[in-house]
Scaffold this active site. Structure first.
Site, PDB file in Angstrom:
ATOM      1  N   TRP A 102      44.163  38.858  49.714  1.00 15.51           N
ATOM      2  CA  TRP A 102      44.997  38.706  48.514  1.00 15.51           C
ATOM      3  C   TRP A 102      46.411  38.273  48.876  1.00 15.51           C
ATOM      4  O   TRP A 102      46.985  37.418  48.204  1.00 15.51           O
ATOM      5  CB  TRP A 102      45.006  39.998  47.700  1.00 15.51           C
ATOM      6  N   ASP A 172      52.062  43.321  45.098  1.00 20.63           N
ATOM      7  CA  ASP A 172      50.795  43.355  44.368  1.00 20.63           C
ATOM      8  C   ASP A 172      50.283  44.800  44.442  1.00 20.63           C
ATOM      9  O   ASP A 172      49.999  45.317  45.528  1.00 20.63           O
ATOM     10  CB  ASP A 172      49.818  42.384  45.063  1.00 20.63           C
ATOM     11  N   LYS A 196      41.115  47.541  38.054  1.00 24.74           N
ATOM     12  CA  LYS A 196      40.843  48.458  39.158  1.00 24.74           C
ATOM     13  C   LYS A 196      41.146  49.903  38.751  1.00 24.74           C
ATOM     14  O   LYS A 196      40.389  50.797  39.070  1.00 24.74           O
ATOM     15  CB  LYS A 196      41.701  48.102  40.386  1.00 24.74           C
TER      16      LYS A 196
HETATM   17  C1  LIG Z   1      41.366  42.354  42.584  1.00 23.29           C
HETATM   18  C2  LIG Z   1      42.655  41.996  43.194  1.00 23.29           C
HETATM   19  C3  LIG Z   1      43.325  40.784  42.899  1.00 23.29           C
HETATM   20  C4  LIG Z   1      42.730  39.705  42.034  1.00 23.29           C
HETATM   21  O1  LIG Z   1      42.648  40.072  40.726  1.00 23.29           O
HETATM   22  P1  LIG Z   1      42.002  39.119  39.624  1.00 23.29           P
HETATM   23  O2  LIG Z   1      42.371  39.856  38.381  1.00 23.29           O
HETATM   24  O3  LIG Z   1      40.532  39.042  39.872  1.00 23.29           O
HETATM   25  O4  LIG Z   1      42.664  37.787  39.720  1.00 23.29           O
HETATM   26  C5  LIG Z   1      44.560  40.560  43.467  1.00 23.29           C
HETATM   27  N1  LIG Z   1      45.121  41.464  44.296  1.00 23.29           N
HETATM   28  C6  LIG Z   1      44.507  42.625  44.597  1.00 23.29           C
HETATM   29  C7  LIG Z   1      45.177  43.591  45.523  1.00 23.29           C
HETATM   30  C8  LIG Z   1      43.264  42.926  44.064  1.00 23.29           C
HETATM   31  O5  LIG Z   1      42.663  44.080  44.381  1.00 23.29           O
END
Ligand SMILES: *Cc1c(COP(=O)(O)O)cnc(C)c1O
Length: 360
Positions: A102, A172, A196
């Site tokens: 990511w 993030d 999540k």
């Molecule tokens: C799942 C995830 C993403 C991507 O998210 P999407 O909503 O599928 O674009 C980005 N960063 C992290 C840390 C993630 O766990």
């Protein structure tokens, strides 16, 4: 009705209480005679839903007044472009630490718009640790410094933040948002895709310091401009109404259950049970160095691919689902977000013990 223990990295489990309330309100939301799925986003009823959600999130996370809270679309991945488009506006430089897929995607996207620099990476050991940083490598006039706070795929977490001085820290937090308290004032921008630990897929939460917005690159699409959404209270266009409503219910559930300190205590208890077992097992092994282990995502292996596959198959049959590791890592991964009850982790550890005894 038999509900399984779902260890998926995302979309993932939601508190059963929240799902029950949503089910009860599906046809008639609080006497409105409509489902939240059907109502106008400009209605008084929905206005209260989104305003209450923001107020509750501000309260839970203790978000300072000089930060905007935005409910956006496009998933976490859209932020990889939105951040450089809006923030790379002075030196057009930004620093990145590559702790997994990511962070790397965010870096690659930013490199399309400005000078993106990799400060450190843990790729050499399949991202099983958080790299040590050398401050001399930091770009002093960078527009921001980017990290992924919890690495969903590899199961590492930053326990100590990089000291970036006046350079805004951007993180993030898609897979650890609301899992424990976080000092928002240490960051310029935080973002999280909701699927999540917050809601269903569809809404992405952005928490951004006010002074960082309003200077997007000229060619930034209107929909990717933070200022547009901030000025419109996240109602510039139709927002993901239902996902925002579920997020609001989850915020209320967290408040009712003692806030982020209580989430942290519960998450630590769950993670300890699983990590302690991994450290004592002769068959299973955690893949992350102990000091950088995530509270949310726990990857582990047996060292034998056939045995891994057998484990995943038998666990699924026992109602412990989605334990297969990410396709880039293999092995197993147990994601134990806020909504995973302690009993779910007990059931997993008991199953692992039995599997170990049966496969000596
Ligand atoms: C799942 C995830 C993403 C991507 O998210 P999407 O909503 O599928 O674009 C980005 N960063 C992290 C840390 C993630 O766990």
């Amino acid at each position: 009705m038999a509900r399984v223990y779902n260890f998926s990295a995302g979309p993932s489990m939601l508190p059963e209480e929240v799902l029950r309330q949503a089910a009860e309100e599906m046809l008639d939301y609080q006497g409105s005679g409509q489902s939240v799925l059907e109502m106008s986003h400009r209605s008084k009823v929905f206005d209260k839903i989104i305003k209450d959600a923001e107020a509750d999130l501000r309260e839970i996370m203790n978000i300072p007044d000089n930060y905007k809270v935005l409910f956006l679309q496009g998933g976490g991945s859209t932020q990889f472009a939105m951040i450089p488009l809006n923030l790379m506006n002075k030196s057009k430089k930004a620093d990145f630490v590559i702790t997994g897929q990511w962070a790397n995607k965010a870096y690659q996207e930013a490199a399309r718009y400005g000078e993106a620099k990799v400060i450190a990476s843990s790729k050499d050991k399949t991202f099983s640790y958080i790299p040590k940083l050398n401050k001399a490598d930091f770009t002093p006039d960078a527009d921001y410094f980017y990290i992924c706070l919890n690495n969903t795929i590899y199961g590492t977490k930053w326990n100590q933040l990089p000291e970036t001085g006046d350079v805004p820290l951007v993180a993030d937090i898609s897979s650890n948002v609301l899992s424990e308290p976080i000092d928002v004032s240490k960051f310029g921008l935080l973002f999280a895709g909701a699927q999540k630990n917050v809601s269903g897929a569809g809404v992405t939460i952005v928490i951004v310091r006010e002074d960082l917005i309003g200077n997007a690159m000229d060619f930034t699409p209107t929909m990717l401009n933070y200022k547009i959404h901030a000025d419109a209270g996240s109602l510039y266009n139709t927002p993901p109404c239902y996902a925002i409503y579920i997020a609001g219910l989850v915020f209320q559930w967290i408040k009712k259950n003692g806030g982020l300190e209580a989430m942290k205590a519960a998450n630590e208890k769950k993670a300890k049970l699983l990590y302690d077992f991994l450290d004592s097992s002769k068959l299973f092994k955690g893949t992350v160095v102990p000091e950088d282990r995530s509270l949310m995502n726990v990857p582990f292996v047996t060292g034998n691919e056939e045995l891994d596959a057998k484990f995943v198959k038998e666990a699924t049959a026992a109602g412990l689902v989605n334990l297969k590791g990410h396709r880039t890592v293999g092995g197993m991964r147990a994601s134990i977000y806020n909504a995973m009850p302690y009993e779910g982790v007990v059931a997993l550890v008991d199953f692992m013990k039995k599997f170990e005894a049966d496969n000596k």
